[in-house]
Design an enzyme around this catalytic site. Sequence first.
Site, mmCIF file in Angstrom:
data_model
loop_
_atom_site.group_PDB
_atom_site.id
_atom_site.type_symbol
_atom_site.label_atom_id
_atom_site.label_comp_id
_atom_site.label_asym_id
_atom_site.label_seq_id
_atom_site.Cartn_x
_atom_site.Cartn_y
_atom_site.Cartn_z
ATOM 1 N N ASN A 60 0.816 -1.166 -0.134
ATOM 2 C CA ASN A 60 -0.139 -0.043 0.210
ATOM 3 C C ASN A 60 1.009 1.399 -0.077
ATOM 4 O O ASN A 60 1.703 1.414 0.804
ATOM 5 C CB ASN A 60 -0.928 0.004 1.305
ATOM 6 C CG ASN A 60 -1.879 1.181 1.313
ATOM 7 O OD1 ASN A 60 -1.519 2.193 1.125
ATOM 8 N ND2 ASN A 60 -2.873 0.825 1.846
ATOM 9 N N HIS B 229 0.721 5.743 2.253
ATOM 10 C CA HIS B 229 1.811 6.725 3.198
ATOM 11 C C HIS B 229 2.821 7.161 2.350
ATOM 12 O O HIS B 229 3.189 8.473 2.776
ATOM 13 C CB HIS B 229 2.249 5.574 3.906
ATOM 14 C CG HIS B 229 1.153 4.647 4.694
ATOM 15 N ND1 HIS B 229 0.411 4.785 5.656
ATOM 16 C CD2 HIS B 229 0.804 3.491 4.196
ATOM 17 C CE1 HIS B 229 -0.385 3.982 5.886
ATOM 18 N NE2 HIS B 229 -0.123 2.940 4.914
ATOM 19 N N HIS C 205 -5.604 3.470 -1.577
ATOM 20 C CA HIS C 205 -7.189 3.913 -0.945
ATOM 21 C C HIS C 205 -7.300 5.217 -1.538
ATOM 22 O O HIS C 205 -6.431 6.203 -1.021
ATOM 23 C CB HIS C 205 -6.889 3.550 0.518
ATOM 24 C CG HIS C 205 -8.070 3.845 1.163
ATOM 25 N ND1 HIS C 205 -8.359 3.602 2.690
ATOM 26 C CD2 HIS C 205 -9.385 4.151 0.640
ATOM 27 C CE1 HIS C 205 -9.511 3.829 2.704
ATOM 28 N NE2 HIS C 205 -10.356 4.281 1.823
ATOM 29 N N ARG D 125 -9.414 7.996 -0.748
ATOM 30 C CA ARG D 125 -10.437 8.397 0.165
ATOM 31 C C ARG D 125 -11.389 9.250 -0.302
ATOM 32 O O ARG D 125 -10.979 10.154 -1.149
ATOM 33 C CB ARG D 125 -9.994 8.950 1.458
ATOM 34 C CG ARG D 125 -9.364 7.633 2.443
ATOM 35 C CD ARG D 125 -8.702 8.234 3.699
ATOM 36 N NE ARG D 125 -8.483 7.315 4.505
ATOM 37 C CZ ARG D 125 -9.389 6.953 5.674
ATOM 38 N NH1 ARG D 125 -10.776 7.472 5.583
ATOM 39 N NH2 ARG D 125 -9.328 6.009 6.543
ATOM 40 N N ARG E 109 -7.333 12.757 1.217
ATOM 41 C CA ARG E 109 -6.166 12.987 2.307
ATOM 42 C C ARG E 109 -4.671 12.577 1.824
ATOM 43 O O ARG E 109 -3.815 13.169 2.196
ATOM 44 C CB ARG E 109 -6.585 12.671 3.692
ATOM 45 C CG ARG E 109 -6.450 11.128 3.980
ATOM 46 C CD ARG E 109 -6.485 10.862 5.372
ATOM 47 N NE ARG E 109 -7.978 11.056 5.955
ATOM 48 C CZ ARG E 109 -8.506 10.469 7.020
ATOM 49 N NH1 ARG E 109 -7.549 9.576 7.705
ATOM 50 N NH2 ARG E 109 -9.717 10.519 7.256
ATOM 51 N N GLU F 193 -8.667 0.320 -2.983
ATOM 52 C CA GLU F 193 -9.293 0.347 -1.694
ATOM 53 C C GLU F 193 -10.487 1.453 -1.706
ATOM 54 O O GLU F 193 -9.893 2.873 -1.976
ATOM 55 C CB GLU F 193 -8.450 0.567 -0.463
ATOM 56 C CG GLU F 193 -7.708 -0.822 0.065
ATOM 57 C CD GLU F 193 -6.944 -0.576 1.122
ATOM 58 O OE1 GLU F 193 -7.095 0.627 1.674
ATOM 59 O OE2 GLU F 193 -6.065 -1.378 1.514
ATOM 60 N N THR G 221 -8.084 3.194 8.550
ATOM 61 C CA THR G 221 -9.175 2.574 8.570
ATOM 62 C C THR G 221 -9.393 1.553 10.009
ATOM 63 O O THR G 221 -8.625 0.960 10.284
ATOM 64 C CB THR G 221 -9.270 1.713 7.478
ATOM 65 O OG1 THR G 221 -8.860 2.051 6.372
ATOM 66 C CG2 THR G 221 -10.605 0.819 7.323
ATOM 67 N N GLU H 183 -10.960 -9.564 3.088
ATOM 68 C CA GLU H 183 -9.690 -9.162 3.549
ATOM 69 C C GLU H 183 -9.766 -9.075 5.113
ATOM 70 O O GLU H 183 -10.786 -8.411 5.510
ATOM 71 C CB GLU H 183 -9.040 -7.742 3.159
ATOM 72 C CG GLU H 183 -7.704 -7.620 3.707
ATOM 73 C CD GLU H 183 -6.998 -6.373 3.336
ATOM 74 O OE1 GLU H 183 -7.474 -5.953 1.915
ATOM 75 O OE2 GLU H 183 -6.474 -5.565 3.934
ATOM 76 N N HIS I 23 -3.828 -4.925 7.693
ATOM 77 C CA HIS I 23 -3.656 -3.742 8.695
ATOM 78 C C HIS I 23 -3.006 -3.957 9.871
ATOM 79 O O HIS I 23 -3.120 -5.115 10.629
ATOM 80 C CB HIS I 23 -5.279 -3.643 9.068
ATOM 81 C CG HIS I 23 -5.351 -2.116 9.133
ATOM 82 N ND1 HIS I 23 -4.963 -1.578 10.542
ATOM 83 C CD2 HIS I 23 -6.061 -1.118 8.781
ATOM 84 C CE1 HIS I 23 -5.285 -0.321 10.544
ATOM 85 N NE2 HIS I 23 -5.833 0.262 9.308
HETATM 86 N N1 PXP Z 1 -5.821 -3.242 4.221
HETATM 87 C C1 PXP Z 1 -6.864 -2.394 4.074
HETATM 88 C C2 PXP Z 1 -8.109 -2.262 3.818
HETATM 89 C C3 PXP Z 1 -6.354 -0.862 4.730
HETATM 90 O O1 PXP Z 1 -7.372 0.098 4.719
HETATM 91 C C4 PXP Z 1 -5.047 -0.794 5.269
HETATM 92 C C5 PXP Z 1 -4.594 0.662 5.608
HETATM 93 O O2 PXP Z 1 -4.594 1.507 4.513
HETATM 94 C C6 PXP Z 1 -4.374 -1.789 4.778
HETATM 95 C C7 PXP Z 1 -4.530 -3.050 4.625
HETATM 96 C C8 PXP Z 1 -2.909 -1.671 5.458
HETATM 97 O O3 PXP Z 1 -2.501 -1.347 6.536
HETATM 98 P P1 PXP Z 1 -1.099 -0.670 7.137
HETATM 99 O O4 PXP Z 1 -0.769 0.525 6.567
HETATM 100 O O5 PXP Z 1 -1.158 -0.752 8.623
HETATM 101 O O6 PXP Z 1 0.076 -1.902 6.780
#
Ligand code: PXP
Length: 380
Positions: free
Chosen positions: A147, A150, A183, A185, A189, A210, A241, A291, A331
Amino acid sequence: MPVEVVNQSGRPMSLCRYRRMAGVLLRIAGLGHMHLGLLFTDARGITKINRQWFGRQGPTNVISFPMEDPGILGDVVICVDRAAEEAEQGLTTLENRVMELLIHGLAHLMGEDHELGDEHARRMAEKELELRDSLIMEGLMADLCINVDHIATIRQARGGNEPDPVLAAGIVELAGADGVVVHLREDRRHIQDRDVRIIREVVKTRLTLEMAATDEMIGIASDLKPDIVTLVPEKRQELTTEGGLDVKSLEDSVADAVKRLHDAGIPVSLFVDPEPDQIEASSRTGAECIEIHTGRYADAPGAAEQDMEFEQIVKMAGMASDLGLRVHAGHGLNYMNTARLAAVSEIVEFSIGHAVVARASLVGLERAVREMLALVKGTA
Ligand code: PXP
């Protein structure tokens, strides 16, 4: 966990890899809920077992111990020294030979016995081949999708254009990840519409989008055609999330979103807490995947709580898989808590972001400073 692996071979063996291998084989054989013990031992260890239980002299490569208990399939003992010799003779890898021996041992536990005559030997060889082919088809280890939200969060902090999540997506693929996750949003953001558009064009592996199940997002996804959409709940005030989608309460509207995405040719995953109600409801919506929200496991305050959350994830992954759902997880997963989950054979994909970007900011810092030093000192 249904498969317990103990390594007494004196050689480094990836417990995660073999636990998963055994788990996948059990599931393929329709024995996913049976317990199995797998012991790796050395030449001395197996010689002792061979003498003690069968009165036979010398080492062997694999021994199976079936159990009468309805929930326990039995134990397989593999001599890693012998497996290594046989791998060398057969010009194969140790892992491949261990896999063959594990399959052989499992076939015995399933009631096959090549020593009973030609017909039995033929049937057992067929069973072993079938298990091997299915294991290869299934793919042994889970996929990792990264992902890159970040990276966009850092960019948005200054409102400029770096670091660019598009470049991050390319690097993630170059490093070997199996896919990229973004993701988009509602409040934009971090990831922006421009990011998803370009990332969709450049990603060669798989793109997971996402999103919340809103009309706006379904419209964007239908145009963008990501490889899969993961529906997540979204609250404006949350930092990330916070919980899984409440599919149980929102079943009709989620099913409608799934249908609209399917109509656009997009498979759908639902981000849910590891709860039986949520998983059963998910399977009724027509989504092909869930998931599992691993936040409770990742944030568990102590080892006992983490063990409990882990067992819950294992149970729920098995349940979802039995219902015909593909199982992803994500997550809060990091460099300490991921390997344990990677051994769960039903989980076929991990979605990880924050821990990887956080680690990158530290392991990449030294190089970044050196490059700036070279500019400042005129040594570039
Ligand atoms: N899966 C989903 C559905 C999420 O919303 C997130 C957070 O963006 C993640 C996985 C990844 O989580 P993390 O950034 O804590 O690894």
